[in-house]
Write a protein that holds these residues in place. Sequence first.
Motif, PDB file in Angstrom:
ATOM      1  N   ARG A 126       0.835  -1.204   0.000  1.00  0.00           N
ATOM      2  CA  ARG A 126       0.000   0.000   0.000  1.00  0.00           C
ATOM      3  C   ARG A 126       0.872   1.258   0.000  1.00  0.00           C
ATOM      4  NH1 ARG A 126      -5.224   1.350   2.197  1.00  0.00           N
ATOM      5  NH2 ARG A 126      -5.356  -0.713   3.140  1.00  0.00           N
ATOM      6  N   ALA A 127       1.899   1.280   0.833  1.00  0.00           N
ATOM      7  CA  ALA A 127       2.792   2.446   0.909  1.00  0.00           C
ATOM      8  C   ALA A 127       3.548   2.650  -0.399  1.00  0.00           C
ATOM      9  CB  ALA A 127       3.762   2.281   2.075  1.00  0.00           C
ATOM     10  N   THR A 128       3.986   1.564  -1.008  1.00  0.00           N
ATOM     11  CA  THR A 128       4.716   1.657  -2.268  1.00  0.00           C
ATOM     12  C   THR A 128       3.821   2.194  -3.381  1.00  0.00           C
ATOM     13  OG1 THR A 128       6.166  -0.154  -1.602  1.00  0.00           O
ATOM     14  CG2 THR A 128       6.056   0.348  -3.960  1.00  0.00           C
ATOM     15  N   ILE A 129       2.582   1.724  -3.424  1.00  0.00           N
ATOM     16  CA  ILE A 129       1.634   2.222  -4.421  1.00  0.00           C
ATOM     17  C   ILE A 129       1.403   3.714  -4.217  1.00  0.00           C
ATOM     18  CG2 ILE A 129      -0.773   2.129  -5.204  1.00  0.00           C
ATOM     19  CD1 ILE A 129      -0.685  -0.912  -4.535  1.00  0.00           C
ATOM     20  N   ALA A 130       1.176   4.112  -2.965  1.00  0.00           N
ATOM     21  CA  ALA A 130       0.927   5.528  -2.668  1.00  0.00           C
ATOM     22  C   ALA A 130       2.125   6.393  -3.049  1.00  0.00           C
ATOM     23  CB  ALA A 130       0.594   5.696  -1.190  1.00  0.00           C
ATOM     24  N   LEU A 184       2.286   6.703  -6.833  1.00  0.00           N
ATOM     25  CA  LEU A 184       1.226   7.559  -7.349  1.00  0.00           C
ATOM     26  C   LEU A 184       1.447   9.026  -6.998  1.00  0.00           C
ATOM     27  CD1 LEU A 184      -1.925   5.325  -6.873  1.00  0.00           C
ATOM     28  CD2 LEU A 184      -0.739   5.893  -8.996  1.00  0.00           C
ATOM     29  N   ALA A 185       2.184   9.296  -5.938  1.00  0.00           N
ATOM     30  CA  ALA A 185       2.531  10.686  -5.622  1.00  0.00           C
ATOM     31  C   ALA A 185       3.404  11.256  -6.740  1.00  0.00           C
ATOM     32  CB  ALA A 185       3.242  10.766  -4.277  1.00  0.00           C
ATOM     33  N   GLY A 186       4.313  10.446  -7.245  1.00  0.00           N
ATOM     34  CA  GLY A 186       5.141  10.860  -8.378  1.00  0.00           C
ATOM     35  C   GLY A 186       4.322  11.045  -9.643  1.00  0.00           C
ATOM     36  N   VAL A 187       3.350  10.167  -9.845  1.00  0.00           N
ATOM     37  CA  VAL A 187       2.462  10.290 -11.006  1.00  0.00           C
ATOM     38  C   VAL A 187       1.671  11.596 -10.911  1.00  0.00           C
ATOM     39  CG1 VAL A 187       0.421   9.300 -12.129  1.00  0.00           C
ATOM     40  CG2 VAL A 187       2.305   7.810 -11.436  1.00  0.00           C
ATOM     41  N   ALA A 188       1.205  11.919  -9.718  1.00  0.00           N
ATOM     42  CA  ALA A 188       0.430  13.154  -9.531  1.00  0.00           C
ATOM     43  C   ALA A 188       1.255  14.384  -9.893  1.00  0.00           C
ATOM     44  CB  ALA A 188      -0.056  13.248  -8.091  1.00  0.00           C
ATOM     45  N   GLU A 219      -3.464   3.895 -17.884  1.00  0.00           N
ATOM     46  CA  GLU A 219      -3.172   2.632 -18.563  1.00  0.00           C
ATOM     47  C   GLU A 219      -1.898   1.991 -18.011  1.00  0.00           C
ATOM     48  OE1 GLU A 219      -3.193   3.231 -22.789  1.00  0.00           O
ATOM     49  OE2 GLU A 219      -5.263   3.972 -22.771  1.00  0.00           O
ATOM     50  N   ASP A 220      -0.880   2.810 -17.772  1.00  0.00           N
ATOM     51  CA  ASP A 220       0.364   2.309 -17.198  1.00  0.00           C
ATOM     52  C   ASP A 220       0.122   1.756 -15.794  1.00  0.00           C
ATOM     53  OD1 ASP A 220       3.277   1.955 -17.100  1.00  0.00           O
ATOM     54  OD2 ASP A 220       3.210   3.590 -15.623  1.00  0.00           O
ATOM     55  N   HIS A 221      -0.681   2.459 -15.023  1.00  0.00           N
ATOM     56  CA  HIS A 221      -0.975   2.019 -13.658  1.00  0.00           C
ATOM     57  C   HIS A 221      -1.739   0.695 -13.663  1.00  0.00           C
ATOM     58  CE1 HIS A 221      -1.644   2.327  -9.399  1.00  0.00           C
ATOM     59  NE2 HIS A 221      -2.955   2.195  -9.580  1.00  0.00           N
ATOM     60  N   GLN A 222      -2.699   0.561 -14.559  1.00  0.00           N
ATOM     61  CA  GLN A 222      -3.441  -0.700 -14.653  1.00  0.00           C
ATOM     62  C   GLN A 222      -2.518  -1.864 -14.995  1.00  0.00           C
ATOM     63  OE1 GLN A 222      -6.508   0.782 -17.435  1.00  0.00           O
ATOM     64  NE2 GLN A 222      -7.947  -0.247 -16.086  1.00  0.00           N
ATOM     65  N   LEU A 273      -6.308   0.375  -7.750  1.00  0.00           N
ATOM     66  CA  LEU A 273      -7.292   1.194  -8.461  1.00  0.00           C
ATOM     67  C   LEU A 273      -7.885   2.257  -7.551  1.00  0.00           C
ATOM     68  CD1 LEU A 273      -9.197  -1.453 -10.621  1.00  0.00           C
ATOM     69  CD2 LEU A 273      -7.145  -0.148 -11.187  1.00  0.00           C
ATOM     70  N   VAL A 274      -8.179   1.879  -6.320  1.00  0.00           N
ATOM     71  CA  VAL A 274      -8.724   2.842  -5.348  1.00  0.00           C
ATOM     72  C   VAL A 274      -7.705   3.938  -5.058  1.00  0.00           C
ATOM     73  CG1 VAL A 274      -9.448   3.084  -2.935  1.00  0.00           C
ATOM     74  CG2 VAL A 274     -10.360   1.231  -4.329  1.00  0.00           C
ATOM     75  N   GLU A 275      -6.460   3.563  -4.901  1.00  0.00           N
ATOM     76  CA  GLU A 275      -5.406   4.552  -4.609  1.00  0.00           C
ATOM     77  C   GLU A 275      -5.227   5.544  -5.768  1.00  0.00           C
ATOM     78  OE1 GLU A 275      -3.374   5.081  -1.866  1.00  0.00           O
ATOM     79  OE2 GLU A 275      -4.573   3.625  -0.769  1.00  0.00           O
ATOM     80  N   PHE A 276      -5.452   5.097  -6.986  1.00  0.00           N
ATOM     81  CA  PHE A 276      -5.287   5.984  -8.142  1.00  0.00           C
ATOM     82  C   PHE A 276      -6.288   7.135  -8.100  1.00  0.00           C
ATOM     83  CE2 PHE A 276      -5.598   7.506 -12.494  1.00  0.00           C
ATOM     84  CZ  PHE A 276      -4.279   7.473 -12.920  1.00  0.00           C
ATOM     85  N   ARG A 277      -7.474   6.862  -7.580  1.00  0.00           N
ATOM     86  CA  ARG A 277      -8.497   7.921  -7.503  1.00  0.00           C
ATOM     87  C   ARG A 277      -7.993   9.032  -6.643  1.00  0.00           C
ATOM     88  NH1 ARG A 277     -13.749   5.851  -5.263  1.00  0.00           N
ATOM     89  NH2 ARG A 277     -12.757   3.950  -4.733  1.00  0.00           N
TER      90      ARG A 277
END
Length: 79
Positions: A10-14, A17-21, A41-44, A75-79
Amino acid sequence: HGDLLYEGVRATIAERLAGVAVEVARASDDDLLAVICAKWEDHQTTMEMVRDILMYMDRTYATQTKKLLVYELGLVEFR
């Protein structure tokens, strides 16, 4: 150790995604939708690979503790 692995994922995903943001925020108005779509698409794809690797954790730990499966968590974290 299931909780440690799950929370680490979970922490790694977050963190990722902070970098993606940041990258999405830097996109010009004209390119914003295209950048978001490409990142989505990359995240999926990434989450599908992570799900495949952590399938055993999903079947045992996540199911028994009623936590989101890894792919759904991503997917939830991406939102």
